[in-house]
Scaffold this motif. Sequence first.
Motif, PDB file in Angstrom:
ATOM      1  N   ALA A 165       1.022  -1.194  -0.149  1.00  0.00           N
ATOM      2  CA  ALA A 165      -0.193  -0.148  -0.135  1.00  0.00           C
ATOM      3  C   ALA A 165       0.971   1.100   0.029  1.00  0.00           C
ATOM      4  CB  ALA A 165      -0.976   0.300   1.301  1.00  0.00           C
ATOM      5  N   VAL A 166       1.425   1.479  -1.162  1.00  0.00           N
ATOM      6  CA  VAL A 166       2.525   2.440  -1.365  1.00  0.00           C
ATOM      7  C   VAL A 166       1.789   3.836  -1.083  1.00  0.00           C
ATOM      8  CG1 VAL A 166       3.927   3.996  -2.926  1.00  0.00           C
ATOM      9  CG2 VAL A 166       3.931   1.338  -2.870  1.00  0.00           C
ATOM     10  N   GLU A 167       0.699   4.128  -1.576  1.00  0.00           N
ATOM     11  CA  GLU A 167       0.157   5.551  -1.454  1.00  0.00           C
ATOM     12  C   GLU A 167      -0.151   6.112   0.165  1.00  0.00           C
ATOM     13  OE1 GLU A 167      -0.979   4.187  -5.329  1.00  0.00           O
ATOM     14  OE2 GLU A 167      -0.829   3.349  -3.352  1.00  0.00           O
ATOM     15  N   ALA A 168      -0.303   4.937   0.925  1.00  0.00           N
ATOM     16  CA  ALA A 168      -0.924   4.954   2.275  1.00  0.00           C
ATOM     17  C   ALA A 168       0.601   4.688   3.181  1.00  0.00           C
ATOM     18  CB  ALA A 168      -1.686   4.095   3.035  1.00  0.00           C
ATOM     19  N   GLY A 169       1.636   4.832   2.437  1.00  0.00           N
ATOM     20  CA  GLY A 169       2.964   4.630   3.650  1.00  0.00           C
ATOM     21  C   GLY A 169       2.941   3.538   4.322  1.00  0.00           C
ATOM     22  N   GLU A 234       2.240  -6.032  -7.543  1.00  0.00           N
ATOM     23  CA  GLU A 234       2.717  -4.925  -7.748  1.00  0.00           C
ATOM     24  C   GLU A 234       4.121  -4.745  -6.577  1.00  0.00           C
ATOM     25  OE1 GLU A 234       2.018  -2.304  -9.564  1.00  0.00           O
ATOM     26  OE2 GLU A 234       0.026  -3.394 -10.391  1.00  0.00           O
ATOM     27  N   ALA A 235       4.778  -5.965  -6.851  1.00  0.00           N
ATOM     28  CA  ALA A 235       5.958  -5.752  -6.021  1.00  0.00           C
ATOM     29  C   ALA A 235       7.168  -4.976  -6.337  1.00  0.00           C
ATOM     30  CB  ALA A 235       6.775  -7.444  -6.079  1.00  0.00           C
ATOM     31  N   GLN A 236       7.276  -4.466  -7.569  1.00  0.00           N
ATOM     32  CA  GLN A 236       8.010  -3.295  -7.699  1.00  0.00           C
ATOM     33  C   GLN A 236       7.924  -2.207  -6.641  1.00  0.00           C
ATOM     34  OE1 GLN A 236       5.330  -3.590  -9.337  1.00  0.00           O
ATOM     35  NE2 GLN A 236       4.130  -1.817  -9.962  1.00  0.00           N
ATOM     36  N   ASN A 237       6.755  -1.974  -5.860  1.00  0.00           N
ATOM     37  CA  ASN A 237       6.570  -1.006  -5.058  1.00  0.00           C
ATOM     38  C   ASN A 237       6.895  -1.456  -3.564  1.00  0.00           C
ATOM     39  OD1 ASN A 237       6.037   1.010  -6.666  1.00  0.00           O
ATOM     40  ND2 ASN A 237       3.918   0.443  -6.768  1.00  0.00           N
ATOM     41  N   CYS A 238       7.779  -2.526  -3.431  1.00  0.00           N
ATOM     42  CA  CYS A 238       8.122  -3.069  -2.262  1.00  0.00           C
ATOM     43  C   CYS A 238       9.736  -2.532  -1.930  1.00  0.00           C
ATOM     44  CB  CYS A 238       8.316  -4.734  -2.115  1.00  0.00           C
ATOM     45  SG  CYS A 238       6.608  -5.403  -2.208  1.00  0.00           S
ATOM     46  N   THR A 239       9.892  -2.233  -0.931  1.00  0.00           N
ATOM     47  CA  THR A 239      11.338  -1.803  -0.445  1.00  0.00           C
ATOM     48  C   THR A 239      12.153  -3.145  -0.573  1.00  0.00           C
ATOM     49  OG1 THR A 239      11.121  -1.881   2.057  1.00  0.00           O
ATOM     50  CG2 THR A 239      10.644   0.252   0.655  1.00  0.00           C
ATOM     51  N   LEU A 240      13.720  -2.988  -0.139  1.00  0.00           N
ATOM     52  CA  LEU A 240      14.598  -4.100  -0.347  1.00  0.00           C
ATOM     53  C   LEU A 240      14.095  -4.839   1.190  1.00  0.00           C
ATOM     54  CD1 LEU A 240      16.162  -2.483  -2.364  1.00  0.00           C
ATOM     55  CD2 LEU A 240      18.244  -3.266  -1.206  1.00  0.00           C
ATOM     56  N   GLY A 241      13.950  -4.263   2.181  1.00  0.00           N
ATOM     57  CA  GLY A 241      13.533  -4.730   3.630  1.00  0.00           C
ATOM     58  C   GLY A 241      12.157  -5.332   3.483  1.00  0.00           C
ATOM     59  N   GLN A 242      10.963  -4.749   2.774  1.00  0.00           N
ATOM     60  CA  GLN A 242       9.947  -5.480   2.629  1.00  0.00           C
ATOM     61  C   GLN A 242      10.069  -6.752   1.831  1.00  0.00           C
ATOM     62  OE1 GLN A 242       7.607  -2.255   1.019  1.00  0.00           O
ATOM     63  NE2 GLN A 242       6.980  -1.816   3.132  1.00  0.00           N
ATOM     64  N   MET A 243      10.956  -6.754   0.654  1.00  0.00           N
ATOM     65  CA  MET A 243      11.068  -7.968  -0.211  1.00  0.00           C
ATOM     66  C   MET A 243      11.726  -9.065   0.644  1.00  0.00           C
ATOM     67  SD  MET A 243      10.369  -9.308  -3.282  1.00  0.00           S
ATOM     68  CE  MET A 243       9.879  -8.161  -4.250  1.00  0.00           C
ATOM     69  N   LYS A 244      12.916  -8.674   1.235  1.00  0.00           N
ATOM     70  CA  LYS A 244      13.472  -9.708   2.000  1.00  0.00           C
ATOM     71  C   LYS A 244      12.432 -10.421   3.219  1.00  0.00           C
ATOM     72  CE  LYS A 244      17.334 -10.655   5.355  1.00  0.00           C
ATOM     73  NZ  LYS A 244      18.288  -9.865   6.144  1.00  0.00           N
ATOM     74  N   VAL A 265       7.705   2.126 -10.885  1.00  0.00           N
ATOM     75  CA  VAL A 265       7.949   2.233  -9.583  1.00  0.00           C
ATOM     76  C   VAL A 265       7.434   3.240  -8.893  1.00  0.00           C
ATOM     77  CG1 VAL A 265       9.820   2.185  -7.798  1.00  0.00           C
ATOM     78  CG2 VAL A 265      10.098   0.691  -9.998  1.00  0.00           C
ATOM     79  N   ASP A 266       6.688   3.385  -7.926  1.00  0.00           N
ATOM     80  CA  ASP A 266       6.019   4.380  -7.212  1.00  0.00           C
ATOM     81  C   ASP A 266       6.670   4.687  -6.086  1.00  0.00           C
ATOM     82  OD1 ASP A 266       4.035   4.896  -9.312  1.00  0.00           O
ATOM     83  OD2 ASP A 266       2.916   3.142  -8.367  1.00  0.00           O
ATOM     84  N   LEU A 267       7.701   4.193  -5.542  1.00  0.00           N
ATOM     85  CA  LEU A 267       8.554   4.437  -4.327  1.00  0.00           C
ATOM     86  C   LEU A 267       9.152   5.909  -4.408  1.00  0.00           C
ATOM     87  CD1 LEU A 267      10.334   1.147  -3.798  1.00  0.00           C
ATOM     88  CD2 LEU A 267       8.417   1.808  -2.268  1.00  0.00           C
ATOM     89  N   PRO A 268       9.220   6.395  -3.205  1.00  0.00           N
ATOM     90  CA  PRO A 268      10.269   7.618  -3.347  1.00  0.00           C
ATOM     91  C   PRO A 268      11.486   7.287  -3.792  1.00  0.00           C
ATOM     92  CG  PRO A 268       9.154   7.398  -0.894  1.00  0.00           C
ATOM     93  CD  PRO A 268       8.983   6.064  -1.975  1.00  0.00           C
ATOM     94  N   HIS A 269      12.071   8.418  -4.558  1.00  0.00           N
ATOM     95  CA  HIS A 269      13.295   8.333  -5.096  1.00  0.00           C
ATOM     96  C   HIS A 269      14.626   7.700  -4.385  1.00  0.00           C
ATOM     97  CE1 HIS A 269      11.610  10.020  -8.942  1.00  0.00           C
ATOM     98  NE2 HIS A 269      11.327  11.101  -8.206  1.00  0.00           N
ATOM     99  N   GLU A 270      14.754   8.042  -3.186  1.00  0.00           N
ATOM    100  CA  GLU A 270      15.545   7.374  -2.299  1.00  0.00           C
ATOM    101  C   GLU A 270      15.541   6.054  -2.174  1.00  0.00           C
ATOM    102  OE1 GLU A 270      12.435   9.300   0.517  1.00  0.00           O
ATOM    103  OE2 GLU A 270      13.452   9.654  -1.311  1.00  0.00           O
ATOM    104  N   GLU A 271      14.447   5.583  -2.327  1.00  0.00           N
ATOM    105  CA  GLU A 271      14.128   4.035  -2.046  1.00  0.00           C
ATOM    106  C   GLU A 271      14.378   3.133  -3.124  1.00  0.00           C
ATOM    107  OE1 GLU A 271      13.432   2.313   0.669  1.00  0.00           O
ATOM    108  OE2 GLU A 271      12.622   3.713   2.165  1.00  0.00           O
ATOM    109  N   GLN A 272      15.060   2.239  -3.158  1.00  0.00           N
ATOM    110  CA  GLN A 272      15.420   1.039  -4.179  1.00  0.00           C
ATOM    111  C   GLN A 272      14.456  -0.043  -4.228  1.00  0.00           C
ATOM    112  OE1 GLN A 272      19.107  -0.622  -4.453  1.00  0.00           O
ATOM    113  NE2 GLN A 272      18.667  -2.068  -6.221  1.00  0.00           N
ATOM    114  N   SER A 273      13.797  -0.195  -5.123  1.00  0.00           N
ATOM    115  CA  SER A 273      12.784  -1.215  -5.595  1.00  0.00           C
ATOM    116  C   SER A 273      13.294  -2.661  -5.069  1.00  0.00           C
ATOM    117  CB  SER A 273      12.114  -1.207  -6.990  1.00  0.00           C
ATOM    118  OG  SER A 273      11.622  -2.511  -7.202  1.00  0.00           O
TER     119      SER A 273
END
Length: 317
Positions: A165-169, A234-244, A265-273
Amino acid sequence: MQKTLEFTDQQKLVELFGPRDVYLRQLSDAFDIKIISRGGTLTLQGGSEDVELCFEVVAQMQALIDRRKKLSQEIVTDLIESACTSDESEGENSKGKIALKALGADTRLEPRTVAQAKYIEQIKSNDIVFCIGPAGTGKTYLAVAVALDYMKRGELNRIILCRPAVEAGEHLGYLPGDLRSKVNPYLRPLYDALHDFMPSETVEEYIENDLIEILPLAFVRGRTLDKSFIILDEAQNCTLGQMKTFLTRLGKSAKLVVTGDITQVDLPHEEQSGLIDAQDRLENIKGISFVRLSESDIVRHRLVKEIVCAYQREARH
């Protein structure tokens, strides 16, 4: 050759014909056959191959009507194209066919492209499958179909659906309602796929009985998911930590399908998919398969393929 279909419900026959018999004209034009309607009887006359293909399409249209789905010219066109494509490439695609008990004993789901057939085969052969591709390629739809098949055959006990739920952070507590109502907007594509295969009341029954579990990504930590078919959409919007965290929840006798589009990818620019990282980090691990679909596998409206190609051309410049 001639084949006949009987209809006891006149209203369903009207729905099958379409407004001013537009769907019947689509069928007769596509298959070069004669369609005769008398009372509740529909007769198909013509060459054996065309009659068989038309009969298959009409049966699928009837199944959609029975599940209270509204037909359209676009849907009928898709069904016709699917029947013709599968007939032309029967040998190439046959391994990807699956019988869906969720839809009835005689219903089969057939991949529309060679890559989709490979996708289904990889799910059967591996415990973890990543499917990466643009919108409209059937990533989520096929995963849900195979998941229902596994559960209906008793090979796995339940289906677990998850989506970031990227939009809701992921701060779902600030949204109104209970947990299910909070995550519903983010899981709508998964619900839509389920409703394509089962009546709404059956979907609700499965959810109430925990045969289908809606699992927000924010609440996955600490879980061990045994004997389950797990879909992370929509796993492209998972952070590294969330994916692990998510990948390490996999329990015994479970399957996990991860789908996403790395161009959206809808993550903030500082976050890697986490999906982009995973395809580099996990590619060579035995038991993990990566399937990549392309614009040639898009099965939505023909304009979707043109739109995807246009954006890809822009990205390359």
